[in-house]
Design a protein around this motif. Structure first.
Motif, short mmCIF file in Angstrom:
data_model
loop_
_atom_site.label_atom_id
_atom_site.label_comp_id
_atom_site.label_asym_id
_atom_site.label_seq_id
_atom_site.Cartn_x
_atom_site.Cartn_y
_atom_site.Cartn_z
N GLU A 1 0.81 -1.22 0.00
CA GLU A 1 0.00 0.00 0.00
C GLU A 1 0.85 1.27 0.00
OE1 GLU A 1 -4.21 -1.11 2.09
OE2 GLU A 1 -2.59 -0.48 3.43
N LEU A 2 2.14 1.14 0.23
CA LEU A 2 3.01 2.31 0.36
C LEU A 2 4.23 2.17 -0.53
CD1 LEU A 2 3.24 4.94 2.29
CD2 LEU A 2 5.06 3.62 3.40
N ARG A 3 4.54 3.23 -1.27
CA ARG A 3 5.78 3.30 -2.03
C ARG A 3 6.60 4.47 -1.50
NH1 ARG A 3 6.49 0.16 -6.27
NH2 ARG A 3 8.04 1.59 -7.16
N TYR A 4 7.91 4.33 -1.61
CA TYR A 4 8.81 5.27 -0.96
C TYR A 4 9.17 6.49 -1.80
CZ TYR A 4 9.62 2.60 3.28
OH TYR A 4 9.46 1.98 4.49
N GLY A 5 8.61 6.61 -2.98
CA GLY A 5 8.85 7.82 -3.75
C GLY A 5 10.16 7.83 -4.52
N PHE A 6 10.90 6.71 -4.48
CA PHE A 6 12.05 6.58 -5.37
C PHE A 6 11.92 5.26 -6.11
CE2 PHE A 6 13.90 5.44 -1.09
CZ PHE A 6 13.96 4.08 -1.28
#
Length: 250
Positions: free
Chosen positions: A243-248
């Motif tokens: 559900e979450l990606r770290y933006g890189f």
């Protein structure tokens, strides 16, 4: 007690190899199934793991922690992950755990972790805890721009057999420690150490949560492994796996 099982080459993952092991009902035993040449590595959620040819290690640690209630499974995951981290940090600085299942050096991926469990009547019967660790690799596929090996962090070539033995001892020591303290159900030690080891803990940064960009900081992790974040607008979210990606680029 650690029992080592070496495979010169395997066309399947060490996780799959470990599936065929017979039950022992020995809660103090750990089997380490390992190879330095794995053709088909397996990661979380169906992802694939790059193994290389004779430069990295893949190992699955097999336990039968029948004392463990299934609702406490993530606490054992914390302890085993911290065992991997402790070994990595014995090689140098800059290592952390990236939730939910990666070993990072700075902002690059040095290893992957995968825990699978068999549960019956609310108790854990068997655990397969897989670790893929980049050790002596010098060149990764272009599809893995953030991958890094231990060699790339310090220029040192390592003996893979020695590396897997030291890693196994570190993971097993944390398992024994966890088992000894389990009767008291005191998990604060593991939660605190795990949180302090998390990549970007308490740092404001951009994430993608359920497809939407947010600015948030990691606050904690709940008993079932969901990540808890404070959002810049004052709200809080709880993120499950995928559900979450770290933006890189991961």
């Amino acid at each position: 007690m650690i029992n080592f099982h070496y495979h010169p080459r395997t066309e399947i993952s060490t996780q799959d190899l470990a599936r065929s092991f017979p039950e022992t009902r020995d809660e103090d035993r750990m089997d380490a199934v390992y190879t330095f040449c794995q053709a088909q590595g397996r990661g979380q959620g169906g992802n694939r793991w790059f193994g290389g040819e004779g430069k990295n290690l893949a190992v699955t640690f097999l336990f039968e922690p029948r004392f463990l209630e299934a609702r406490h499974l993530f606490f054992l995951n914390m302890a085993l992950s911290l065992g991997v981290l402790r070994h990595a940090r014995s090689n140098g600085e800059g290592f952390s755990l990236k939730w939910p299942n990666d070993l990072f050096w700075q902002q690059r991926k040095a290893g992957g972790l995968l825990l699978e469990a068999s549960v019956c009547a609310g108790f854990v019967e068997r655990i397969r805890f897989g670790v893929g660790l980049n050790v002596n690799e010098t060149v990764f596929p272009v599809s893995l721009p953030r991958a890094v090996s231990l060699f790339m962090t310090d220029g040192k070539t390592r003996n893979l057999e020695r590396e897997v033995r030291m890693l196994s001892e570190s993971v097993y020591a944390n398992y024994v420690d966890f088992k000894a303290s389990y009767a008291g159900k005191t998990f604060g030690k593991w939660r605190q150490e795990y949180l302090s080891a998390l990549l970007f803990k308490d740092r404001w940064r951009d994430y993608v949560f359920r497809g939407q960009g947010i600015r948030a900081r990691i606050e904690g992790v709940d008993d079932y492994g969901c990540l808890e974040l404070e959002v810049a607008d004052g709200s809080f979210v709880r993120a499950g796996f995928k559900e979450l990606r770290y933006g890189f680029d991961e």
